[in-house]
Design a protein around this motif. Structure first.
Motif, mmCIF file in Angstrom:
data_model
loop_
_atom_site.group_PDB
_atom_site.id
_atom_site.type_symbol
_atom_site.label_atom_id
_atom_site.label_comp_id
_atom_site.label_asym_id
_atom_site.label_seq_id
_atom_site.Cartn_x
_atom_site.Cartn_y
_atom_site.Cartn_z
ATOM 1 N N MET A 8 54.755 30.238 39.267
ATOM 2 C CA MET A 8 53.451 29.924 39.852
ATOM 3 C C MET A 8 52.374 30.360 38.882
ATOM 4 S SD MET A 8 53.970 31.383 43.731
ATOM 5 C CE MET A 8 52.208 31.212 44.030
ATOM 6 N N GLU A 9 51.298 29.601 38.853
ATOM 7 C CA GLU A 9 50.148 29.979 38.043
ATOM 8 C C GLU A 9 48.899 29.533 38.776
ATOM 9 O OE1 GLU A 9 50.317 28.617 34.036
ATOM 10 O OE2 GLU A 9 48.629 29.868 33.382
ATOM 11 N N GLY A 10 47.872 30.367 38.786
ATOM 12 C CA GLY A 10 46.661 30.002 39.488
ATOM 13 C C GLY A 10 45.598 31.065 39.376
ATOM 14 N N ASP A 11 44.642 30.978 40.287
ATOM 15 C CA ASP A 11 43.520 31.904 40.327
ATOM 16 C C ASP A 11 43.326 32.375 41.759
ATOM 17 O OD1 ASP A 11 42.924 29.722 38.123
ATOM 18 O OD2 ASP A 11 41.812 31.518 37.537
ATOM 19 N N GLY A 16 36.302 40.791 44.605
ATOM 20 C CA GLY A 16 35.042 40.135 44.245
ATOM 21 C C GLY A 16 35.020 39.462 42.897
ATOM 22 N N VAL A 17 36.161 39.335 42.225
ATOM 23 C CA VAL A 17 36.206 38.692 40.913
ATOM 24 C C VAL A 17 37.378 37.714 40.884
ATOM 25 C CG1 VAL A 17 37.640 40.515 39.891
ATOM 26 C CG2 VAL A 17 36.169 39.128 38.411
ATOM 27 N N ARG A 18 37.185 36.571 40.207
ATOM 28 C CA ARG A 18 38.250 35.575 40.111
ATOM 29 C C ARG A 18 39.205 35.971 38.990
ATOM 30 N NH1 ARG A 18 39.096 31.948 36.694
ATOM 31 N NH2 ARG A 18 36.961 31.973 35.870
ATOM 32 N N LEU A 19 40.477 36.154 39.356
ATOM 33 C CA LEU A 19 41.494 36.572 38.398
ATOM 34 C C LEU A 19 42.549 35.481 38.228
ATOM 35 C CD1 LEU A 19 42.054 40.243 39.629
ATOM 36 C CD2 LEU A 19 40.611 39.480 37.730
ATOM 37 N N HIS A 20 42.911 35.223 36.991
ATOM 38 C CA HIS A 20 43.959 34.252 36.673
ATOM 39 C C HIS A 20 45.291 34.976 36.601
ATOM 40 C CE1 HIS A 20 45.744 30.632 35.055
ATOM 41 N NE2 HIS A 20 46.319 31.349 34.100
ATOM 42 N N TYR A 21 46.332 34.371 37.160
ATOM 43 C CA TYR A 21 47.626 35.034 37.217
ATOM 44 C C TYR A 21 48.761 34.050 36.968
ATOM 45 C CZ TYR A 21 48.373 32.884 41.773
ATOM 46 O OH TYR A 21 48.551 31.964 42.776
#
Length: 273
Positions: A8-11, A16-21
């Motif tokens: 899986m890959e996403g955001d 309170g912050v957008r993190l990519h994983y």
């Protein structure tokens, strides 16, 4: 990986912050979270995914202001980064996972042990320190000034030279190029805010309150955060284990992946038994 595994890959917005994983490994695997160094992205752990994703369900992410994650121009502390990890773990079902962080990732791991006891099953603190000596404060502030004036390109070559030994750099041009690309493509805001947080790090006197099982993994010839700094953590964190990656500098997981993976795998298997 074997059949039945998924990636899986996403955001996700966490704290309170957008993190990519990215998540690798079997759906029913033992959960493990990796936290990267300053000025890298989740790809710094590629060699660990190949070695561990047979058994472990692995969450990697770009810390705020790094890789594809959001950069917020606001003051942060190392605790803020720990809060980010906890929120991310809660959002993606990784509470109770093992945690492995390198450099600022290892600093983040200490904050997890101090401020979020019980969220993670074990901590691996790699090539890190529990405090920045007063004589080093200006070094971190100077790096902020450098990138604000000249951009992240100014940090590319000097950072690579701190992170790896000269002979390894000569023998591994493609991987060096990948790491250098991570460095120069890091957000100036993200880098600067993390440098400021690092400059204020002072956890040594609090380490005795960490109850989470912990291993400390320095690189033997690390000039950035020398192994003596890991010795301090070990001496002040009762019950901790220390194992050194021989012949490796700062990014010991990249320079000596087989040795690093063996140390980490033995620790994780033991803690998962």
């Amino acid at each position: 990986m074997t059949q039945g595994d998924s990636e899986m890959e996403g955001d996700v917005t966490a704290n309170g912050v957008r993190l990519h994983y990215k998540i690798d490994g079997p759906d029913e695997g033992i959960p493990l979270v990796f936290c990267n160094s300053l000025a890298t992205d989740l790809n710094m752990w590629n060699e660990q995914i190949a070695a561990l994703a047979d058994k472990y369900r692995i969450l990697r992410y770009d810390r705020r202001g790094h890789g594809q994650s959001e950069a917020k121009d606001e003051p942060i502390e190392i605790k803020t980064l720990a809060d980010d990890v906890v929120a991310l773990a809660e959002a993606l079902g990784f509470k109770g996972a093992h945690f492995c962080g390198l450099s600022i990732g290892g600093m983040t791991g200490q904050a997890l042990g101090l401020y979020h006891p019980g969220v993670f099953k074990s901590l691996a603190l790699c090539a890190t320190t529990s405090a920045i000596p007063k004589e080093m404060h200006q070094t971190w502030i100077d790096r902020v000034a450098t990138v604000k004036e000249n951009g992240m390109e100014a940090m590319g070559d000097t950072t690579v030279q701190r992170w790896f030994t000269e002979d390894w750099i000569s023998a591994n041009p493609s991987r060096v190029a990948e790491v250098r690309s991570m460095i120069v493509n890091t957000s100036i805001i993200g880098y600067s805010r993390c440098c400021e947080a690092i400059s204020r790090l002072d956890y040594t006197s609090q380490l005795g309150s960490i109850k989470t099982p912990t291993i400390i993994i320095p690189g033997e010839v690390d000039p950035a955060l020398p192994p003596a700094m890991s010795d301090v953590i070990h001496e002040n964190l009762p019950g901790s284990r220390l194992e050194t990656v021989k012949g490796a500098a700062h990014l010991c997981n990249v320079q000596a992946p087989d040795q690093f993976n063996d140390i980490l795998r033995r620790w994780l298997d033991e803690q998962s038994a």
